[in-house]
Design a protein around this motif. Structure first.
Motif, PDB file in Angstrom:
ATOM      1  N   MET A  33       0.824  -1.202   0.000  1.00  0.00           N
ATOM      2  CA  MET A  33       0.000   0.000   0.000  1.00  0.00           C
ATOM      3  C   MET A  33       0.862   1.257   0.000  1.00  0.00           C
ATOM      4  O   MET A  33       0.605   2.210  -0.759  1.00  0.00           O
ATOM      5  CB  MET A  33      -0.930   0.003   1.222  1.00  0.00           C
ATOM      6  N   GLU A  34       1.890   1.288   0.832  1.00  0.00           N
ATOM      7  CA  GLU A  34       2.774   2.451   0.883  1.00  0.00           C
ATOM      8  C   GLU A  34       3.543   2.616  -0.427  1.00  0.00           C
ATOM      9  O   GLU A  34       3.748   3.745  -0.896  1.00  0.00           O
ATOM     10  CB  GLU A  34       3.740   2.324   2.061  1.00  0.00           C
ATOM     11  N   ASP A  35       3.964   1.500  -1.024  1.00  0.00           N
ATOM     12  CA  ASP A  35       4.649   1.577  -2.315  1.00  0.00           C
ATOM     13  C   ASP A  35       3.732   2.180  -3.376  1.00  0.00           C
ATOM     14  O   ASP A  35       4.166   3.022  -4.191  1.00  0.00           O
ATOM     15  CB  ASP A  35       5.107   0.185  -2.760  1.00  0.00           C
ATOM     16  N   TYR A  36       2.483   1.757  -3.388  1.00  0.00           N
ATOM     17  CA  TYR A  36       1.541   2.288  -4.375  1.00  0.00           C
ATOM     18  C   TYR A  36       1.233   3.765  -4.109  1.00  0.00           C
ATOM     19  O   TYR A  36       1.089   4.560  -5.051  1.00  0.00           O
ATOM     20  CB  TYR A  36       0.246   1.473  -4.361  1.00  0.00           C
ATOM     21  N   ARG A  37       1.140   4.135  -2.844  1.00  0.00           N
ATOM     22  CA  ARG A  37       0.899   5.551  -2.527  1.00  0.00           C
ATOM     23  C   ARG A  37       2.077   6.413  -2.973  1.00  0.00           C
ATOM     24  O   ARG A  37       1.880   7.523  -3.494  1.00  0.00           O
ATOM     25  CB  ARG A  37       0.672   5.708  -1.017  1.00  0.00           C
ATOM     26  N   TYR A  38       3.283   5.910  -2.764  1.00  0.00           N
ATOM     27  CA  TYR A  38       4.479   6.641  -3.196  1.00  0.00           C
ATOM     28  C   TYR A  38       4.487   6.790  -4.719  1.00  0.00           C
ATOM     29  O   TYR A  38       4.772   7.872  -5.253  1.00  0.00           O
ATOM     30  CB  TYR A  38       5.728   5.904  -2.723  1.00  0.00           C
ATOM     31  N   ALA A  39       4.137   5.690  -5.431  1.00  0.00           N
ATOM     32  CA  ALA A  39       4.085   5.742  -6.892  1.00  0.00           C
ATOM     33  C   ALA A  39       2.998   6.708  -7.367  1.00  0.00           C
ATOM     34  O   ALA A  39       3.173   7.417  -8.364  1.00  0.00           O
ATOM     35  CB  ALA A  39       3.828   4.350  -7.459  1.00  0.00           C
ATOM     36  N   GLU A  40       1.888   6.745  -6.633  1.00  0.00           N
ATOM     37  CA  GLU A  40       0.811   7.668  -6.993  1.00  0.00           C
ATOM     38  C   GLU A  40       1.265   9.117  -6.842  1.00  0.00           C
ATOM     39  O   GLU A  40       1.001   9.956  -7.712  1.00  0.00           O
ATOM     40  CB  GLU A  40      -0.411   7.397  -6.113  1.00  0.00           C
ATOM     41  N   ARG A  41       1.968   9.425  -5.739  1.00  0.00           N
ATOM     42  CA  ARG A  41       2.448  10.799  -5.530  1.00  0.00           C
ATOM     43  C   ARG A  41       3.464  11.179  -6.605  1.00  0.00           C
ATOM     44  O   ARG A  41       3.445  12.306  -7.109  1.00  0.00           O
ATOM     45  CB  ARG A  41       3.065  10.918  -4.134  1.00  0.00           C
ATOM     46  N   ARG A  42       4.340  10.259  -6.953  1.00  0.00           N
ATOM     47  CA  ARG A  42       5.319  10.545  -7.999  1.00  0.00           C
ATOM     48  C   ARG A  42       4.633  10.801  -9.335  1.00  0.00           C
ATOM     49  O   ARG A  42       5.020  11.697 -10.088  1.00  0.00           O
ATOM     50  CB  ARG A  42       6.294   9.368  -8.153  1.00  0.00           C
ATOM     51  N   ARG A  52       3.116  14.258  -9.238  1.00  0.00           N
ATOM     52  CA  ARG A  52       4.132  15.297  -9.400  1.00  0.00           C
ATOM     53  C   ARG A  52       4.626  15.349 -10.843  1.00  0.00           C
ATOM     54  O   ARG A  52       4.899  16.421 -11.378  1.00  0.00           O
ATOM     55  CB  ARG A  52       5.307  15.030  -8.452  1.00  0.00           C
ATOM     56  N   GLY A  53       4.706  14.179 -11.478  1.00  0.00           N
ATOM     57  CA  GLY A  53       5.134  14.144 -12.869  1.00  0.00           C
ATOM     58  C   GLY A  53       4.151  14.850 -13.780  1.00  0.00           C
ATOM     59  O   GLY A  53       4.536  15.565 -14.695  1.00  0.00           O
ATOM     60  N   VAL A  54       2.870  14.683 -13.521  1.00  0.00           N
ATOM     61  CA  VAL A  54       1.843  15.348 -14.319  1.00  0.00           C
ATOM     62  C   VAL A  54       1.905  16.851 -14.121  1.00  0.00           C
ATOM     63  O   VAL A  54       1.833  17.639 -15.073  1.00  0.00           O
ATOM     64  CB  VAL A  54       0.439  14.819 -13.958  1.00  0.00           C
ATOM     65  N   VAL A  55       2.054  17.297 -12.870  1.00  0.00           N
ATOM     66  CA  VAL A  55       2.136  18.732 -12.579  1.00  0.00           C
ATOM     67  C   VAL A  55       3.355  19.341 -13.254  1.00  0.00           C
ATOM     68  O   VAL A  55       3.290  20.414 -13.863  1.00  0.00           O
ATOM     69  CB  VAL A  55       2.184  18.965 -11.055  1.00  0.00           C
ATOM     70  N   ALA A  56       4.508  18.647 -13.166  1.00  0.00           N
ATOM     71  CA  ALA A  56       5.730  19.171 -13.789  1.00  0.00           C
ATOM     72  C   ALA A  56       5.565  19.267 -15.296  1.00  0.00           C
ATOM     73  O   ALA A  56       6.014  20.229 -15.924  1.00  0.00           O
ATOM     74  CB  ALA A  56       6.910  18.265 -13.432  1.00  0.00           C
ATOM     75  N   GLU A  57       4.915  18.262 -15.888  1.00  0.00           N
ATOM     76  CA  GLU A  57       4.699  18.279 -17.328  1.00  0.00           C
ATOM     77  C   GLU A  57       3.801  19.440 -17.732  1.00  0.00           C
ATOM     78  O   GLU A  57       4.042  20.127 -18.731  1.00  0.00           O
ATOM     79  CB  GLU A  57       4.077  16.944 -17.768  1.00  0.00           C
TER      80      GLU A  57
END
Length: 334
Positions: A291-300, A303-308
């Motif tokens: 669950m924590e791994d998926y949450r971390y991937a979701e946040r990344r 952030r990738g979408v916002v940066a783009e």
């Protein structure tokens, strides 16, 4: 009427048809259905309603309905008692003896039969690969599972299927619900459905459901030392009368069996696998880590979408419509 839907694979999205199994308007090739029709005829000739026969046989009316529909086999004692009550002179017993009640069920309405058995089950044991079992799916995960098989992109169809699946969970996700022991192969946890956000919420749902007193969730890791792992997902259903059914799936159909040898072998395989899986605490820890791994991937990903988007806005600001791109002059330093 909304059909209650299957465990999660695209083949569960097929329509349900039963016309070839019924006798009201035609023929049937099913011995079980023929026996059920004979039972119905005998009951009506005796002037009894289904409720009346159910009381005499000490069962519920819906059980009689399934006997007469060829959807549920009768045990020998019940057949003999029904034959005597309906004054059939042994005919029902002779017909019953001619039916292969242990034959696998393979027909278009195979999952509807499973749902009917599941509704009566007092205990469920599951070994699941690749997908989270339907009784443990959260709403977002179920939606994505059905969306994978919806070539029409029909929102109403998706909504109905998701609602039907979640409604199957009601009787299990209560404190006094039937016992449910689920072994999830790690592949079911690591296979991403709908993206990391959906998977994070599904893991959270598993942790919540696993706190219930009637539910046990354990994980069989990739490195499991089980001597023998079944090659496909398997479900064992225990009924109130002590009867057990084994249910599994191939690509386009479901397979049922209550043959004692099949049930015994499946129960043995399940027990052997369970002896080599993670403990409940370790399983909880693995799911929480996922669950924590998926949450971390979701946040990344967010952030990738916002940066783009920020990069695209900066690039748009530097493009002059209808004119060549001109580098900006540097301002002289003060």
């Amino acid at each position: 009427m909304t059909t209650k839907s299957g465990c999660g694979d695209p083949q569960h999205l097929r329509g349900i048809g039963m016309s070839h199994r019924r006798l009201e308007n035609g023929l049937t090739s099913s011995p079980a259905v023929m026996f059920g029709e004979a039972l119905r005829f005998a009951r009506e000739q005796a002037g009894l309603k289904q409720e009346d026969l159910a009381k005499l046989l000490h069962c519920h009316r819906t059980v009689i309905t399934r006997y007469e529909g060829g959807k549920r086999p009768m045990d020998r004692d019940t057949v003999e008692k029904a034959d005597e009550l309906l004054a059939m002179g042994g005919l029902l017993v002779r017909l019953w003896e001619r039916v292969d009640w242990h034959a696998d069920v393979e027909h278009p309405d195979w999952f509807q039969k499973y749902v009917e058995l599941e509704e009566e089950a007092v205990g469920v044991r599951v070994l699941q690969y690749m997908r989270i079992n339907g009784l443990l799916q959260c709403e977002e995960y179920a939606y994505e599972i059905f969306r994978l098989g919806d070539a029409r992109n029909n929102p109403q169809w998706l909504s109905e299927r998701v609602a039907a699946r979640l409604s199957r969970q009601d009787r299990f996700l209560t404190d006094d619900g039937p016992s449910m022991i689920v072994i999830l192969h790690e592949s079911a946890i690591r296979t991403v459905i709908g993206g990391p956000g959906v998977m994070a919420r599904q893991m959270e749902h598993l942790l919540s459901v696993g706190e219930r007193t009637n539910v046990v969730i354990q994980v069989a890791p990739f490195a499991s030392r089980a001597r023998k792992l079944p090659s496909t997902s398997v479900i064992l259903l225990e009924m109130a009368d002590g009867k057990e059914w084994v249910y599994s799936e191939s690509l386009y159909r479901g397979h049922f069996s209550d043959a004692p040898t099949v049930v015994q072998e499946s129960r043995r395989d399940f027990d052997l696998v369970r002896g080599a899986v993670l403990s409940m605490d370790d399983s909880h820890a693995l799911i929480a880590e996922a669950m924590e791994d998926y949450r971390y991937a979701e946040r990344r990903a967010e952030r990738g979408v916002v940066a783009e988007e920020q990069l695209q806005r900066r690039q748009r600001g530097r493009v002059h419509r209808g004119s060549p791109r001109i580098p900006s002059r540097r301002r002289p330093r003060a």
